[in-house]
Design a protein around this motif. Sequence first.
Motif, mmCIF file in Angstrom:
data_model
loop_
_atom_site.group_PDB
_atom_site.id
_atom_site.type_symbol
_atom_site.label_atom_id
_atom_site.label_comp_id
_atom_site.label_asym_id
_atom_site.label_seq_id
_atom_site.Cartn_x
_atom_site.Cartn_y
_atom_site.Cartn_z
ATOM 1 N N PHE A 119 28.641 32.058 -67.438
ATOM 2 C CA PHE A 119 28.234 33.009 -66.743
ATOM 3 C C PHE A 119 29.679 33.356 -65.834
ATOM 4 O O PHE A 119 30.231 32.342 -65.244
ATOM 5 N N ILE A 120 29.895 34.482 -65.934
ATOM 6 C CA ILE A 120 31.342 34.930 -65.480
ATOM 7 C C ILE A 120 31.071 35.919 -64.289
ATOM 8 O O ILE A 120 30.306 36.770 -64.306
ATOM 9 N N ILE A 121 31.728 35.711 -63.053
ATOM 10 C CA ILE A 121 31.709 36.187 -61.931
ATOM 11 C C ILE A 121 32.879 36.916 -61.684
ATOM 12 O O ILE A 121 34.007 36.073 -61.671
ATOM 13 N N LEU A 122 33.326 38.153 -61.493
ATOM 14 C CA LEU A 122 34.743 38.829 -61.254
ATOM 15 C C LEU A 122 34.320 39.043 -59.752
ATOM 16 O O LEU A 122 33.571 40.191 -59.389
ATOM 17 N N ASP A 123 35.043 38.501 -58.615
ATOM 18 C CA ASP A 123 34.879 38.866 -57.414
ATOM 19 C C ASP A 123 35.861 39.911 -56.895
ATOM 20 O O ASP A 123 36.992 39.934 -57.606
ATOM 21 N N GLU A 124 35.665 40.699 -55.848
ATOM 22 C CA GLU A 124 36.912 41.462 -55.319
ATOM 23 C C GLU A 124 37.308 42.552 -56.340
ATOM 24 O O GLU A 124 38.379 42.589 -56.382
ATOM 25 N N ALA A 125 36.277 42.778 -56.981
ATOM 26 C CA ALA A 125 36.517 43.786 -58.073
ATOM 27 C C ALA A 125 37.086 45.241 -57.784
ATOM 28 O O ALA A 125 37.568 45.930 -58.626
ATOM 29 N N GLN A 126 36.874 45.594 -56.560
ATOM 30 C CA GLN A 126 37.481 46.703 -56.173
ATOM 31 C C GLN A 126 39.190 46.994 -56.342
ATOM 32 O O GLN A 126 39.732 47.933 -56.002
ATOM 33 N N ASN A 127 39.807 45.574 -56.368
ATOM 34 C CA ASN A 127 41.138 45.659 -56.371
ATOM 35 C C ASN A 127 41.617 45.548 -57.769
ATOM 36 O O ASN A 127 42.853 45.090 -58.120
ATOM 37 N N THR A 128 40.770 45.604 -58.940
ATOM 38 C CA THR A 128 41.280 45.503 -60.197
ATOM 39 C C THR A 128 41.677 47.047 -60.664
ATOM 40 O O THR A 128 41.054 48.123 -59.954
ATOM 41 N N SER A 129 42.643 47.062 -61.522
ATOM 42 C CA SER A 129 43.027 48.451 -62.116
ATOM 43 C C SER A 129 41.706 48.731 -63.116
ATOM 44 O O SER A 129 41.214 47.882 -63.630
ATOM 45 N N LYS A 130 42.085 50.150 -63.636
ATOM 46 C CA LYS A 130 41.108 50.562 -64.612
ATOM 47 C C LYS A 130 41.554 49.446 -65.978
ATOM 48 O O LYS A 130 40.296 49.234 -66.451
ATOM 49 N N GLU A 131 42.317 49.326 -66.179
ATOM 50 C CA GLU A 131 42.732 48.371 -67.557
ATOM 51 C C GLU A 131 42.163 47.012 -67.497
ATOM 52 O O GLU A 131 41.855 46.415 -68.186
#
Length: 324
Positions: free
Chosen positions: A229-241
């Motif tokens: 079960f994987i959670i990526l938090d604050e994803a607005q700060n990821t690049s497209k890559e």
Amino acid sequence: MIERTMQIDRMENVINVFGTFDQNLRLIESELVVNVIDRDERLHISGEPENVILAEKAIEGLLLLASRGENIDAQNVKYIIKLVKEGKQNKISDISGDVVCITAKGKPIKAKTLGQKQYTDAIKNNTVTLGVGPAGTGKTYLAVAAAVSAFRAEKVNRIILTRPAVEAGERLGFLPGDLQSKVDPYLRPLYDALFEMLGAETYSKYLERGNIEVAPLAYMRGRTLDDSFIILDEAQNTSKEQMKMFLTRIGFGSKAVVTGDITQVDLPAEKSSGLVEAMRVLKGIKDIEICRLSGADVVRHELVQKIVEAYEKDGKKQKTNYKK
């Protein structure tokens, strides 16, 4: 002016709805411009016809929540009144339905708004869920609760929590200490939620066994994550890559929840947000759901809701001025 009477079935529910020193009752009267009196095991509601009908529906909705063991506060009262005014009183029964998770201290975690209910249902029914909304809407907290619930039910073998360390430009070497102490400040919200769900001792045990992993996003590259079960938090700060890299880590038997607030992007101006791009690219794909939470779903301090609403209002005003 009219008066309508409601029969009281269980006085303890009425006491819960009215609140300490009748604070919630005063709020209902103020918001709907009615007068409510408790007399002879009945509630007498008086005021303008439309307001009385709305108050009756709101009180019925609050009594329903109280009968399900919910502790009624000012936030509940205002949210139920909002639903009633929008003609959504039939949706009140959807709130406070299934328990997402039980904390280490025995507290049940439930969705508190319709938006949160949609979000928790999406997590349950889809492999990938994107939870997008302002601060205080429970995006991370409910995702961690769902992860712990799945882990306890042995639906997954691992919980993996990650987020981009954007504040330090991913150059973690500028911070003192080993890797764990360097990434801790960025991952603290995830730790806090896990500690509440599992308890510090249980959390430490699972961390040592490798059942729980908390790491910066950069360490996800090259991995395939099965039964996780994987959670990526604050994803607005990821690049497209980075976002594409993360989404392609999902293996068999895994679930992924991506959370973020697209109004709080900390990336350099020349970089576009991977979350915004993912919302566009992944729209309509089966087994992927995009949940948009709003200011109405804020469950923190009442002031947080007002701040979010003020910024949303200002954002719309700025867009209107820009078009002109």
